[in-house]
Write a protein that holds these residues in place. Sequence first.
Motif, PDB file in Angstrom:
ATOM      1  N   TRP A  67       0.839  -1.196   0.000  1.00 36.85           N
ATOM      2  CA  TRP A  67       0.000   0.000   0.000  1.00 36.85           C
ATOM      3  C   TRP A  67       0.872   1.244   0.000  1.00 36.85           C
ATOM      4  CZ3 TRP A  67      -4.444   1.685  -1.344  1.00 36.85           C
ATOM      5  CH2 TRP A  67      -4.928   2.900  -0.858  1.00 36.85           C
ATOM      6  N   PHE A  74      -1.839   0.855  -4.720  1.00 36.04           N
ATOM      7  CA  PHE A  74      -0.906  -0.243  -4.475  1.00 36.04           C
ATOM      8  C   PHE A  74       0.249  -0.115  -5.463  1.00 36.04           C
ATOM      9  CE2 PHE A  74      -5.184  -1.701  -3.374  1.00 36.04           C
ATOM     10  CZ  PHE A  74      -4.990  -2.022  -2.034  1.00 36.04           C
ATOM     11  N   LEU A 207      -6.782   1.277   5.154  1.00 37.99           N
ATOM     12  CA  LEU A 207      -5.338   1.122   4.948  1.00 37.99           C
ATOM     13  C   LEU A 207      -4.577   2.368   5.390  1.00 37.99           C
ATOM     14  CD1 LEU A 207      -5.388  -0.674   1.497  1.00 37.99           C
ATOM     15  CD2 LEU A 207      -4.346  -1.573   3.571  1.00 37.99           C
TER      16      LEU A 207
END
Length: 219
Positions: A67, A74, A207
């Motif tokens: 990430w 990504f 994330l």
Amino acid sequence: MAEGYVSKLWDFTRVSITQNNLQELKEIWEQWNDEVRQLCYSNYGDLPYLLDMKVDKHLFRALAQFWNLAYSCFTFGKVDLVPTIEEYMALLRCSRVQVDRIYSKVVNVPTFLRKLMNITGMSKQWVIARIKQKGDSRCIPWKNLKDLILVHLDAKKVDIFALSIYGMVVFPKALGHVDEAVTNLFDRLDKRVTPIPVILVETFRSLNACRRAREGRFI
């Protein structure tokens, strides 16, 4: 992947692959006839297919590893990848939603009680008796929703079934419960809004939160 690459995310991100038990939802779907299934497809697209999708824990670990916080994507070597709205739309495949009408939380949101009454068709007293507090969130147990699906004879059972998938598969929080935040989105689906951008945003937000806090669990 670049040879010798060492991720900076692995040390402080825990990827949880704990899932709700979806067997009862699957059994309900299998017992429905074609007429009821077609009603579900026309209102909610291919949502029931999510019940059979397997979670690849190795894939999720790889996603967490690579990430890129700076670009919210990504990064594999020199290649940047990000899921697209079109890909998620193809997965859900619901003709009822309109791609130019994106879900957003309205200013005057009905109370959790009122939303559950509208979705389930049950009385105020019935709903009040079943709302539970789980941590910092209010929820309704899946077992109560399951009982309604089994006894309802009209389209309400399809709505409750779809709500259960959103709460137990797409946006799970407390195991065996459907969270209040899910009902905010679900309450707006009859306006033909698409939930796809919200799913993407929640993925990126989770994330990013882990990376910034240098700890946490990717949901």
